[in-house]
Design a protein around this motif. Structure first.
Motif, PDB file in Angstrom:
ATOM      1  N   CYS A   1     -31.352  26.611  51.951  1.00  0.00           N
ATOM      2  CA  CYS A   1     -30.318  26.219  51.011  1.00  0.00           C
ATOM      3  C   CYS A   1     -30.865  25.205  50.009  1.00  0.00           C
ATOM      4  CB  CYS A   1     -29.119  25.640  51.754  1.00  0.00           C
ATOM      5  SG  CYS A   1     -28.178  26.874  52.683  1.00  0.00           S
ATOM      6  N   ILE A   2     -30.375  25.278  48.777  1.00  0.00           N
ATOM      7  CA  ILE A   2     -30.835  24.430  47.674  1.00  0.00           C
ATOM      8  C   ILE A   2     -29.641  23.665  47.112  1.00  0.00           C
ATOM      9  CG2 ILE A   2     -32.051  24.360  45.475  1.00  0.00           C
ATOM     10  CD1 ILE A   2     -33.736  25.445  47.762  1.00  0.00           C
ATOM     11  N   LEU A   3     -29.810  22.352  46.933  1.00  0.00           N
ATOM     12  CA  LEU A   3     -28.758  21.531  46.344  1.00  0.00           C
ATOM     13  C   LEU A   3     -28.586  21.875  44.866  1.00  0.00           C
ATOM     14  CD1 LEU A   3     -29.574  18.010  47.863  1.00  0.00           C
ATOM     15  CD2 LEU A   3     -27.856  19.648  48.637  1.00  0.00           C
ATOM     16  N   LYS A   4     -27.342  22.104  44.456  1.00  0.00           N
ATOM     17  CA  LYS A   4     -26.989  22.464  43.083  1.00  0.00           C
ATOM     18  C   LYS A   4     -27.984  23.499  42.531  1.00  0.00           C
ATOM     19  CE  LYS A   4     -27.527  20.586  39.071  1.00  0.00           C
ATOM     20  NZ  LYS A   4     -27.634  19.690  37.895  1.00  0.00           N
ATOM     21  N   MET A   5     -28.101  24.582  43.252  1.00  0.00           N
ATOM     22  CA  MET A   5     -29.065  25.611  42.885  1.00  0.00           C
ATOM     23  C   MET A   5     -28.654  26.291  41.586  1.00  0.00           C
ATOM     24  SD  MET A   5     -30.260  28.970  45.012  1.00  0.00           S
ATOM     25  CE  MET A   5     -31.336  30.198  44.257  1.00  0.00           C
ATOM     26  N   ASP A   6     -29.617  26.452  40.669  1.00  0.00           N
ATOM     27  CA  ASP A   6     -29.392  27.199  39.434  1.00  0.00           C
ATOM     28  C   ASP A   6     -29.955  28.609  39.559  1.00  0.00           C
ATOM     29  OD1 ASP A   6     -28.667  26.683  36.345  1.00  0.00           O
ATOM     30  OD2 ASP A   6     -30.405  28.021  36.477  1.00  0.00           O
TER      31      ASP A   6
ATOM     32  N   PHE B   1     -35.441  22.454  32.301  1.00  0.00           N
ATOM     33  CA  PHE B   1     -34.852  22.611  30.981  1.00  0.00           C
ATOM     34  C   PHE B   1     -35.721  21.951  29.908  1.00  0.00           C
ATOM     35  CE2 PHE B   1     -32.208  20.988  27.523  1.00  0.00           C
ATOM     36  CZ  PHE B   1     -31.658  22.174  27.059  1.00  0.00           C
ATOM     37  N   CYS B   2     -36.236  20.757  30.188  1.00  0.00           N
ATOM     38  CA  CYS B   2     -37.080  20.083  29.206  1.00  0.00           C
ATOM     39  C   CYS B   2     -38.374  20.853  28.962  1.00  0.00           C
ATOM     40  CB  CYS B   2     -37.384  18.658  29.662  1.00  0.00           C
ATOM     41  SG  CYS B   2     -35.963  17.545  29.634  1.00  0.00           S
ATOM     42  N   PHE B   3     -38.899  21.500  29.982  1.00  0.00           N
ATOM     43  CA  PHE B   3     -40.082  22.342  29.783  1.00  0.00           C
ATOM     44  C   PHE B   3     -39.758  23.524  28.879  1.00  0.00           C
ATOM     45  CE2 PHE B   3     -42.005  26.362  31.287  1.00  0.00           C
ATOM     46  CZ  PHE B   3     -43.279  26.189  30.774  1.00  0.00           C
ATOM     47  N   CYS B   4     -38.637  24.199  29.140  1.00  0.00           N
ATOM     48  CA  CYS B   4     -38.241  25.330  28.298  1.00  0.00           C
ATOM     49  C   CYS B   4     -38.030  24.887  26.859  1.00  0.00           C
ATOM     50  CB  CYS B   4     -36.963  25.968  28.846  1.00  0.00           C
ATOM     51  SG  CYS B   4     -37.155  26.803  30.428  1.00  0.00           S
TER      52      CYS B   4
ATOM     53  N   TRP C   1     -29.019  29.384  26.224  1.00  0.00           N
ATOM     54  CA  TRP C   1     -28.073  29.741  27.291  1.00  0.00           C
ATOM     55  C   TRP C   1     -27.929  28.608  28.296  1.00  0.00           C
ATOM     56  CZ3 TRP C   1     -24.179  32.230  29.152  1.00  0.00           C
ATOM     57  CH2 TRP C   1     -24.015  32.414  30.523  1.00  0.00           C
ATOM     58  N   HIS C   2     -29.032  28.013  28.707  1.00  0.00           N
ATOM     59  CA  HIS C   2     -28.962  26.897  29.656  1.00  0.00           C
ATOM     60  C   HIS C   2     -28.328  25.666  29.012  1.00  0.00           C
ATOM     61  CE1 HIS C   2     -30.940  28.225  33.366  1.00  0.00           C
ATOM     62  NE2 HIS C   2     -31.673  29.010  32.594  1.00  0.00           N
ATOM     63  N   ALA C   3     -28.539  25.465  27.719  1.00  0.00           N
ATOM     64  CA  ALA C   3     -27.894  24.342  27.039  1.00  0.00           C
ATOM     65  C   ALA C   3     -26.381  24.505  27.042  1.00  0.00           C
ATOM     66  CB  ALA C   3     -28.417  24.224  25.617  1.00  0.00           C
ATOM     67  N   VAL C   4     -25.908  25.722  26.863  1.00  0.00           N
ATOM     68  CA  VAL C   4     -24.464  25.978  26.917  1.00  0.00           C
ATOM     69  C   VAL C   4     -23.929  25.697  28.316  1.00  0.00           C
ATOM     70  CG1 VAL C   4     -22.706  27.774  26.724  1.00  0.00           C
ATOM     71  CG2 VAL C   4     -24.538  27.649  25.034  1.00  0.00           C
TER      72      VAL C   4
ATOM     73  N   GLY D   1     -21.110  21.868  32.265  1.00  0.00           N
ATOM     74  CA  GLY D   1     -21.219  21.329  33.609  1.00  0.00           C
ATOM     75  C   GLY D   1     -21.370  22.393  34.670  1.00  0.00           C
ATOM     76  N   GLU D   2     -22.063  23.477  34.334  1.00  0.00           N
ATOM     77  CA  GLU D   2     -22.226  24.603  35.241  1.00  0.00           C
ATOM     78  C   GLU D   2     -23.701  24.912  35.467  1.00  0.00           C
ATOM     79  OE1 GLU D   2     -18.337  27.348  34.135  1.00  0.00           O
ATOM     80  OE2 GLU D   2     -20.199  27.621  33.014  1.00  0.00           O
ATOM     81  N   THR D   3     -23.978  25.621  36.543  1.00  0.00           N
ATOM     82  CA  THR D   3     -25.278  26.230  36.755  1.00  0.00           C
ATOM     83  C   THR D   3     -25.155  27.728  36.512  1.00  0.00           C
ATOM     84  OG1 THR D   3     -24.864  26.572  39.124  1.00  0.00           O
ATOM     85  CG2 THR D   3     -25.862  24.477  38.468  1.00  0.00           C
ATOM     86  N   SER D   4     -26.265  28.434  36.571  1.00  0.00           N
ATOM     87  CA  SER D   4     -26.220  29.879  36.354  1.00  0.00           C
ATOM     88  C   SER D   4     -25.370  30.574  37.403  1.00  0.00           C
ATOM     89  CB  SER D   4     -27.645  30.448  36.372  1.00  0.00           C
ATOM     90  OG  SER D   4     -28.424  29.895  35.338  1.00  0.00           O
ATOM     91  N   ILE D   5     -25.479  30.130  38.643  1.00  0.00           N
ATOM     92  CA  ILE D   5     -24.674  30.723  39.720  1.00  0.00           C
ATOM     93  C   ILE D   5     -23.206  30.377  39.538  1.00  0.00           C
ATOM     94  CG2 ILE D   5     -24.281  30.739  42.216  1.00  0.00           C
ATOM     95  CD1 ILE D   5     -27.242  30.240  42.603  1.00  0.00           C
ATOM     96  N   GLU D   6     -22.924  29.125  39.214  1.00  0.00           N
ATOM     97  CA  GLU D   6     -21.535  28.706  39.045  1.00  0.00           C
ATOM     98  C   GLU D   6     -20.880  29.380  37.855  1.00  0.00           C
ATOM     99  OE1 GLU D   6     -22.095  24.204  40.907  1.00  0.00           O
ATOM    100  OE2 GLU D   6     -21.974  24.529  38.742  1.00  0.00           O
TER     101      GLU D   6
END
Length: 379
Positions: A174-179, A198-201, A293-296, A301-306
């Motif tokens: 399991c991963i905390l706040k997994m994206d 995100f900063c790398f992207c 997309w990740h900036a949006v 206040g969401e992750t990709s899964i959320e």
């Protein structure tokens, strides 16, 4: 009563396989028998599970596909990392070996200072955030007893899960706040390395866009030079070439010109510039779309899964005439401050514009629910 774990299921497969072998029903290869017995028990297990729903059926049907994807991604993660390092290093080598000498010979001192300062800042940001994103643990829930609240129990780990925690089939935990699990990092993107990812992207997108825009004229010159060189080889008529027609003697329309003095080094320089421009332009477009997309998502206040979960929940509540509200959204500005770890005004420089290894503002185990919309973090 829920069906037994995978280890018990594997044991039942072995018992069933031995029973079939003893009876001598067929003479199929052993690996075919194992697959057949496993699939048969998998289908039968759906009828003995009181908690069976559409998700369980879907997971059972596509289990071979999920297993294959997880297996390939797990073993090829290191290959993807080396591919990123090699491609990035090749662009840096071309920049130092080809572009910098051209800049020093043709640009004014002001433009030389701008290119040198911005280029090296961008390079440091890319290298720092990529290294931190690959080496920083995304964060895991504690395995021992703890006082932090949990919202569910992982069906695969059989362990309590805090809010925003999800199971990664590739990392097998399991991963905390997994994206998501990023094969280009060979690591999960979670609570403690989401900012680095995100900063790398963003840094890589800016760097590729910078190379693409500033190298556009060099790319056109190199492409045209190589194209003319192919046409100017010995034995090839040059009739119709406006540049050379004016140099032909009167009355002669098919003059065979000797190859101009052109070294192997010059040709490699032109090809390197073309390679750099094509690669950086492609990455700038593809990675730029992902970064936006990740900036949006960060603004919401969401992750990709959320994002998928919240969209599904919003539709379900809309049918009841209610509006769904994301409990982990603090407002657009505060979402960015929390994500970037900005607690005071100077942090926009020290923690955003400069490389920083600071930890997130919370531990990833507890989250405030339904916060007020006011600015909870001072500017």
């Amino acid at each position: 009563m829920r069906w037994c774990p995978s280890s018990v299921l594997h044991l039942l497969c072995c018992v069933r396989l031995r029973s079939c072998s003893r009876r001598g029903r067929n003479r199929l290869p052993l690996w075919i028998k194992e697959i057949w017995v496993y699939m048969r028990l998998l289908v039968q297990s759906l009828y003995f599970n009181s908690l069976t729903d559409s998700d369980v059926v879907f997971d059972s049907i596509f289990e071979p596909v999920f297993w294959t994807v997880d297996y390939v991604t797990r073993w090829f993660g290191l290959v993807f990392v080396w591919l990123v390092v090699i491609l990035t290093s090749s662009i840096v080598g071309i920049a130092y070996g080809v572009l910098l000498p051209l800049i020093f010979n043709t640009y004014s001192p002001a433009w030389i200072a701008w290119h040198v300062c911005y280029g090296h800042w961008n390079l440091v940001m890319i290298a720092f955030h990529y290294y931190k994103a690959t080496k920083t643990s995304p964060g895991y829930p504690p395995t021992e007893k703890h006082d932090s609240p949990f919202v569910s129990v992982c069906k695969k780990c059989i362990m309590p899960k805090p809010a925003r925690t999800h199971h990664c089939g590739i990392c097998n935990r399991c991963i905390l706040k997994m994206d998501h699990h990023c094969p280009w990092l060979n690591n999960c993107v979670g609570h403690f390395n989401h900012r680095y990812f995100f900063c790398f992207c963003l840094s890589l997108t800016l760097g590729c866009a910078y190379c693409s825009i500033s190298g556009r004229n060099l790319f056109l010159d190199a492409y045209n030079a190589l194209e003319h060189l192919d046409l100017e080889k010995p034995g090839i008529p040059v009739t119709g070439m406006g540049l050379l027609i004016g140099l032909l003697p009167p009355g002669q329309t098919n003059f065979q010109t000797p190859a101009p003095p052109y070294t192997f080094r010059d040709k490699m320089i032109h090809k390197s510039i073309i390679y750099m421009w094509v690669l950086t332009s492609t990455v700038a477009v593809a990675l730029g779309a992902l970064t936006i997309w990740h900036a949006v998502l960060i603004s919401r206040g969401e992750t990709s899964i959320e994002r998928h979960m919240n969209s599904k929940e919003a539709k379900r509540m809309a049918k009841r005439g209610r509006v769904y509200r994301n409990p982990f959204s603090y407002g657009k500005l505060n979402n960015w401050k929390i994500f970037l770890g900005v607690e005071k005004r100077s942090h926009w420089v020290t923690r955003v514009l400069l490389p920083s290894g600071h930890a997130p503002l919370c531990d990833g185990l507890t989250w405030d629910s339904f916060p007020v919309k006011k600015d909870i973090i001072p500017v």
